[in-house]
Design a protein around this motif. Structure first.
Motif, mmCIF file in Angstrom:
data_model
loop_
_atom_site.group_PDB
_atom_site.id
_atom_site.type_symbol
_atom_site.label_atom_id
_atom_site.label_comp_id
_atom_site.label_asym_id
_atom_site.label_seq_id
_atom_site.Cartn_x
_atom_site.Cartn_y
_atom_site.Cartn_z
ATOM 1 N N UNK A 64 1.032 8.422 8.229
ATOM 2 C CA UNK A 64 0.659 7.033 7.993
ATOM 3 C C UNK A 64 1.862 6.118 8.202
ATOM 4 N N UNK A 65 2.979 6.501 7.643
ATOM 5 C CA UNK A 65 4.192 5.701 7.750
ATOM 6 C C UNK A 65 4.637 5.533 9.203
ATOM 7 N N UNK A 66 4.561 6.595 9.979
ATOM 8 C CA UNK A 66 4.983 6.548 11.392
ATOM 9 C C UNK A 66 4.002 5.785 12.266
ATOM 10 N N UNK A 67 2.727 6.046 12.087
ATOM 11 C CA UNK A 67 1.724 5.511 13.010
ATOM 12 C C UNK A 67 1.210 4.127 12.636
ATOM 13 N N UNK A 68 1.205 3.814 11.358
ATOM 14 C CA UNK A 68 0.620 2.548 10.903
ATOM 15 C C UNK A 68 1.537 1.825 9.918
ATOM 16 N N UNK A 82 0.844 -1.194 0.000
ATOM 17 C CA UNK A 82 0.000 0.000 0.000
ATOM 18 C C UNK A 82 0.882 1.248 0.000
ATOM 19 N N UNK A 83 1.971 1.217 0.746
ATOM 20 C CA UNK A 83 2.899 2.356 0.769
ATOM 21 C C UNK A 83 3.472 2.659 -0.603
ATOM 22 N N UNK A 84 3.880 1.613 -1.327
ATOM 23 C CA UNK A 84 4.405 1.814 -2.682
ATOM 24 C C UNK A 84 3.331 2.400 -3.594
ATOM 25 N N UNK A 85 2.111 1.875 -3.472
ATOM 26 C CA UNK A 85 1.034 2.374 -4.308
ATOM 27 C C UNK A 85 0.724 3.840 -4.003
ATOM 28 N N UNK A 86 0.746 4.195 -2.714
ATOM 29 C CA UNK A 86 0.500 5.591 -2.345
ATOM 30 C C UNK A 86 1.554 6.513 -2.949
ATOM 31 N N UNK A 87 2.800 6.063 -2.975
ATOM 32 C CA UNK A 87 3.871 6.860 -3.582
ATOM 33 C C UNK A 87 3.635 7.048 -5.080
ATOM 34 N N UNK A 136 2.312 -1.166 9.668
ATOM 35 C CA UNK A 136 1.769 -2.458 9.231
ATOM 36 C C UNK A 136 0.811 -2.295 8.062
ATOM 37 N N UNK A 137 0.084 -1.193 8.011
ATOM 38 C CA UNK A 137 -0.810 -0.939 6.880
ATOM 39 C C UNK A 137 0.015 -0.614 5.645
ATOM 40 N N UNK A 138 1.011 0.213 5.828
ATOM 41 C CA UNK A 138 1.843 0.629 4.704
ATOM 42 C C UNK A 138 2.554 -0.553 4.048
ATOM 43 N N UNK A 139 2.902 -1.563 4.822
ATOM 44 C CA UNK A 139 3.639 -2.701 4.270
ATOM 45 C C UNK A 139 2.726 -3.843 3.817
ATOM 46 N N UNK A 140 1.411 -3.654 3.896
ATOM 47 C CA UNK A 140 0.462 -4.667 3.454
ATOM 48 C C UNK A 140 0.517 -4.815 1.939
ATOM 49 N N UNK A 141 0.590 -6.046 1.479
ATOM 50 C CA UNK A 141 0.645 -6.307 0.039
ATOM 51 C C UNK A 141 -0.752 -6.266 -0.562
#
Length: 71
Positions: free
Chosen positions: A39-43, A8-13, A45-50
């Protein structure tokens, strides 16, 4: 057929660079960058979800169906 997967983090970028930067004013982009950092700091686990590409496509269609301004 192999499904492409990204976090999700990659997609947001990618969304930020491809969709937001050409569309929005600098102040709005600043708000999005700040939200991304939070988002990156607080969550993390969400950011790294595939997520797979079809799931993102469905999300994008849903978002595009929502009117940006009341008519």
């Amino acid at each position: 057929m192999e499904r492409k997967v990204c976090t999700i983090g990659e997609w947001l970028d990618v969304w930020y660079e491809v969709y937001a930067v050409p569309e929005y004013a600098s102040k709005t982009l600043e708000i999005y960058r700040d939200a991304r950092k939070r988002l990156s700091r607080r969550f993390p686990e969400i950011e790294s979800t595939l997520q797979s590409a079809p799931e993102f496509a469905a999300y994008r269609r849903t978002c595009c169906a929502i009117p940006s301004r009341p008519e």
